[in-house]
Design a protein around this motif. Structure first.
Motif, short mmCIF file in Angstrom:
data_model
loop_
_atom_site.label_atom_id
_atom_site.label_comp_id
_atom_site.label_asym_id
_atom_site.label_seq_id
_atom_site.Cartn_x
_atom_site.Cartn_y
_atom_site.Cartn_z
N ARG A 48 4.06 0.12 -14.45
CA ARG A 48 3.16 1.09 -15.20
C ARG A 48 3.65 2.40 -14.93
NH1 ARG A 48 -1.83 0.29 -10.71
NH2 ARG A 48 -0.74 0.69 -9.07
N TYR A 49 4.67 2.73 -13.99
CA TYR A 49 5.04 4.06 -13.61
C TYR A 49 6.38 4.32 -14.34
CZ TYR A 49 2.17 3.32 -9.65
OH TYR A 49 1.22 3.07 -8.66
N ALA A 50 6.73 3.29 -15.20
CA ALA A 50 7.85 3.52 -16.16
C ALA A 50 7.27 4.27 -17.50
CB ALA A 50 8.66 2.22 -16.35
N SER A 51 7.83 5.33 -17.86
CA SER A 51 7.21 5.94 -18.89
C SER A 51 7.81 5.79 -20.20
CB SER A 51 7.14 7.67 -18.72
OG SER A 51 8.07 8.42 -18.47
N ARG A 52 9.18 5.46 -19.96
CA ARG A 52 9.96 5.29 -20.94
C ARG A 52 11.13 4.29 -20.73
NH1 ARG A 52 12.61 10.63 -22.78
NH2 ARG A 52 10.51 10.67 -24.08
N THR A 53 11.58 3.44 -21.53
CA THR A 53 12.61 2.58 -21.38
C THR A 53 13.71 2.72 -22.49
OG1 THR A 53 11.55 0.73 -22.67
CG2 THR A 53 11.20 0.93 -20.29
#
Length: 195
Positions: free
Chosen positions: A15-20
């Motif tokens: 949930r802390y990854a805003s973009r991959t």
């Protein structure tokens, strides 16, 4: 931005990854991986790049100058990294600092010549935990299979592993327990340690 057939890493599901961002596999295509990362850090103005596995880190360190012009890579230079990646170099550094190390032999040439001189039991391991073999990344970890208790077992294991890695070392077995210690330094000053 995931191409078809590319599956997300567990970290990308946080949930802390805003973009991959998907990139070429560094263990199979290190040059394409580095080129892609250089483009990404430039286009997106990435301030800090933290490769987390040897296969991701090595191509970045090999092209350190290019990355340093675009982003911060908080790792030592490639030659310093090799001191920790290559067990023989790590042992040399430890020994020269007065740290006791297990007796160690390089397994190059005929294993029979070494088999008679070893103080069994011994531990048979790759010189490095990771390496590139014919353009593909490989890994090996020490398991129960690496512990050799006799001359005959040593010969048999050497035959089984022949060609599995570029180089092996043999170390005397030291009875005890293993403990890992990690540390985070900022310009030579310790910031955090844990075991």
């Amino acid at each position: 931005e995931q191409p078809p057939g590319v599956f997300p890493s567990p970290a990308s599901l946080s949930r802390y990854a805003s973009r991959t961002i998907a990139y070429p596999p560094p263990n199979r295509e290190p040059d394409r991986y580095a080129e892609t990362l250089l483009r990404i850090v430039t286009e997106r103005e990435i301030r800090v790049l933290i490769p987390v596995h040897d296969f991701e880190l090595i191509p970045v360190l090999q092209r350190r100058r290019e990355f340093d012009q675009r982003t911060i890579v908080p790792f030592p230079d490639y030659e310093t990294f090799l001191l920790t990646w290559d067990k023989v170099r790590t042992l040399d550094v430890a020994s020269s600092a007065g740290i006791p190390i297990p007796r160690t032999w390089r397994l190059d040439g005929d294993p029979d010549a070494l088999a008679d001189r070893l103080p069994y039991p011994v531990v048979l391991k790759t010189r490095s935990q990771t390496w590139i073999d014919h353009g593909r990344g490989r890994s090996a970890y020490v398991t129960g299979m690496n512990y050799v208790r006799s001359r005959d077992e040593f010969r048999r294991r050497c035959e089984e592993i022949r060609g599995a890695a570029p180089e092996f070392i043999v170390q005397e077995y030291v009875h005890g327990y293993a403990a890992g210690v990690a540390a985070l330094f900022n310009r030579g000053e310790p910031r955090a340690t844990f075991a």
